[in-house]
Scaffold this motif. Sequence first.
Motif, mmCIF file in Angstrom:
data_model
loop_
_atom_site.group_PDB
_atom_site.id
_atom_site.type_symbol
_atom_site.label_atom_id
_atom_site.label_comp_id
_atom_site.label_asym_id
_atom_site.label_seq_id
_atom_site.Cartn_x
_atom_site.Cartn_y
_atom_site.Cartn_z
ATOM 1 N N GLN A 96 -19.935 -17.479 -10.143
ATOM 2 C CA GLN A 96 -19.695 -16.816 -8.961
ATOM 3 C C GLN A 96 -20.639 -16.173 -7.962
ATOM 4 N N LYS A 97 -20.438 -16.395 -6.603
ATOM 5 C CA LYS A 97 -21.406 -15.364 -5.825
ATOM 6 C C LYS A 97 -21.192 -13.942 -6.059
ATOM 7 N N ILE A 98 -19.986 -13.509 -6.098
ATOM 8 C CA ILE A 98 -19.687 -11.967 -6.565
ATOM 9 C C ILE A 98 -19.388 -12.022 -7.953
ATOM 10 N N ARG A 99 -20.281 -11.363 -8.679
ATOM 11 C CA ARG A 99 -20.105 -11.204 -10.007
ATOM 12 C C ARG A 99 -20.520 -10.027 -10.787
ATOM 13 N N TYR A 100 -20.181 -9.646 -12.019
ATOM 14 C CA TYR A 100 -20.579 -8.648 -12.627
ATOM 15 C C TYR A 100 -22.159 -9.124 -13.133
ATOM 16 N N SER A 101 -23.222 -8.413 -12.922
ATOM 17 C CA SER A 101 -24.349 -8.788 -13.479
ATOM 18 C C SER A 101 -25.168 -7.824 -14.339
ATOM 19 N N ASP A 102 -25.684 -8.202 -15.539
ATOM 20 C CA ASP A 102 -26.232 -7.242 -16.340
ATOM 21 C C ASP A 102 -27.266 -8.005 -17.226
ATOM 22 N N GLU A 103 -27.852 -7.503 -18.076
ATOM 23 C CA GLU A 103 -28.844 -8.136 -19.073
ATOM 24 C C GLU A 103 -29.193 -7.533 -20.436
ATOM 25 N N PRO A 104 -29.582 -8.539 -21.377
ATOM 26 C CA PRO A 104 -29.621 -8.010 -22.697
ATOM 27 C C PRO A 104 -30.522 -6.715 -22.615
ATOM 28 N N GLY A 105 -30.096 -5.742 -23.568
ATOM 29 C CA GLY A 105 -30.765 -4.304 -23.512
ATOM 30 C C GLY A 105 -30.399 -3.521 -22.477
ATOM 31 N N GLY A 106 -29.258 -3.681 -21.813
ATOM 32 C CA GLY A 106 -28.899 -2.888 -20.989
ATOM 33 C C GLY A 106 -27.892 -1.777 -21.882
ATOM 34 N N PHE A 107 -27.944 -0.396 -21.297
ATOM 35 C CA PHE A 107 -26.922 0.402 -22.051
ATOM 36 C C PHE A 107 -25.831 0.973 -21.218
ATOM 37 N N MET A 108 -24.834 1.375 -21.643
ATOM 38 C CA MET A 108 -23.661 2.117 -21.176
ATOM 39 C C MET A 108 -23.334 3.290 -22.078
ATOM 40 N N TYR A 109 -22.366 4.109 -21.621
ATOM 41 C CA TYR A 109 -21.666 5.135 -22.507
ATOM 42 C C TYR A 109 -20.575 4.417 -23.150
ATOM 43 N N VAL A 110 -20.345 4.916 -24.330
ATOM 44 C CA VAL A 110 -19.130 4.297 -25.045
ATOM 45 C C VAL A 110 -17.793 4.527 -24.588
ATOM 46 N N HIS A 111 -17.794 5.751 -23.895
ATOM 47 C CA HIS A 111 -16.391 6.269 -23.657
ATOM 48 C C HIS A 111 -15.656 5.672 -22.298
ATOM 49 N N VAL A 112 -16.528 4.925 -21.450
ATOM 50 C CA VAL A 112 -16.343 4.759 -20.127
ATOM 51 C C VAL A 112 -16.498 3.210 -20.011
ATOM 52 N N SER A 113 -16.369 2.341 -20.944
ATOM 53 C CA SER A 113 -16.523 0.814 -20.890
ATOM 54 C C SER A 113 -15.646 0.273 -21.729
ATOM 55 N N ALA A 114 -15.090 -0.808 -21.481
ATOM 56 C CA ALA A 114 -14.280 -1.703 -22.576
ATOM 57 C C ALA A 114 -14.953 -1.934 -23.871
ATOM 58 N N ALA A 115 -16.169 -2.389 -23.614
ATOM 59 C CA ALA A 115 -17.014 -2.668 -24.893
ATOM 60 C C ALA A 115 -17.179 -1.461 -25.767
ATOM 61 N N ALA A 174 -16.335 -9.052 -18.148
ATOM 62 C CA ALA A 174 -16.585 -8.152 -16.858
ATOM 63 C C ALA A 174 -16.567 -9.049 -15.707
ATOM 64 N N GLY A 175 -15.904 -8.164 -14.706
ATOM 65 C CA GLY A 175 -16.078 -8.684 -13.348
ATOM 66 C C GLY A 175 -15.706 -7.840 -12.264
ATOM 67 N N PRO A 176 -15.481 -8.362 -10.930
ATOM 68 C CA PRO A 176 -14.943 -7.392 -9.859
ATOM 69 C C PRO A 176 -13.687 -7.091 -10.075
ATOM 70 N N LYS A 177 -13.299 -5.863 -10.015
ATOM 71 C CA LYS A 177 -11.986 -5.187 -10.526
ATOM 72 C C LYS A 177 -10.879 -5.988 -10.151
ATOM 73 N N ALA A 178 -10.749 -6.061 -8.677
ATOM 74 C CA ALA A 178 -9.431 -6.863 -8.268
ATOM 75 C C ALA A 178 -9.158 -8.149 -8.824
ATOM 76 N N ARG A 179 -10.318 -8.934 -8.943
ATOM 77 C CA ARG A 179 -10.178 -10.171 -9.323
ATOM 78 C C ARG A 179 -9.794 -10.303 -10.799
ATOM 79 N N LEU A 180 -10.596 -9.481 -11.587
ATOM 80 C CA LEU A 180 -10.435 -9.552 -13.055
ATOM 81 C C LEU A 180 -8.917 -9.038 -13.255
ATOM 82 N N LEU A 181 -8.488 -8.112 -12.693
ATOM 83 C CA LEU A 181 -7.073 -7.599 -13.119
ATOM 84 C C LEU A 181 -5.826 -8.454 -12.543
ATOM 85 N N LYS A 182 -6.361 -9.263 -11.552
ATOM 86 C CA LYS A 182 -5.239 -10.230 -10.997
ATOM 87 C C LYS A 182 -5.136 -11.321 -12.131
#
Length: 247
Positions: A119-138, A217-225
């Motif tokens: 989809q044109k509007i989407r969540y974009s990331d790549e392998p090797g990207g980091f995030m904090y454990v406490h603020v992500s579903a992963a 993962a995706g845009p919040k409104a669309r994914l929660l819908k």
Amino acid sequence: MDVKTAARVFEVINLFAEVRQPMTYSEIARRTEIPLSSCHALLQTMVAKGFLYAPGVKAGYYPTQRLLHVARDICSQDPLALVFQPLLAGLRDATGETAALATLAGNRVVYLEVVESRQKIRYSDEPGGFMYVHVSAAGKALLGALSVKARRRLLDSCEPLPLSTDGSATERNALEQEIEQGLEDGWHRSTGENVEDVAAVARGFLINGEPFALVIAGPKARLLKHEHSTVEALLETYKQIPASLLG
């Protein structure tokens, strides 16, 4: 703890990925904050090993194609990628959102595989990207896959917990309760804590005793819908993981 020389090699490679043009050793040293003498020696070693070359007398250095070929050969036989790439592609197609495989790198989450939404509007990331454990579903799913003792030890190493995207603090007890609730439900959720306006759902599991997570993962409104059908697709994909891998 980082091994200094090894860490510097990756800093140089990441710098070239960011700048995408030849650089002199003094410029590389300045950008990476590596001492000039150490930087020059490091670059000469990388030239001698065939990973850098000098495109001109004063043009500086640039990576050779060897890095690409070595990486391609390695990744082509990644045992987990061979299993999960088709599963993630199917999960992406079933949900319309970006699908990923994540694991832990110290006390952070790292993506191993990412199959982006079409989809044109989407969540974009790549392998090797980091995030904090406490603020992500992963991260929540990965923490849930750990034993209680290992989970608390990892969270201890994160404290004080960094602020969420909106600047709010995360209460440790509330986080642990959320993880436990996710274990009861069979999946975990995040709604903009890591990236504003992005929501995600994830299912954690163990492979050879190590935590991994399937993520959508995706845009919040669309994914929660479409959360109900998204979670159904997530759990169905989890069931397709070969039993020989799990545990």
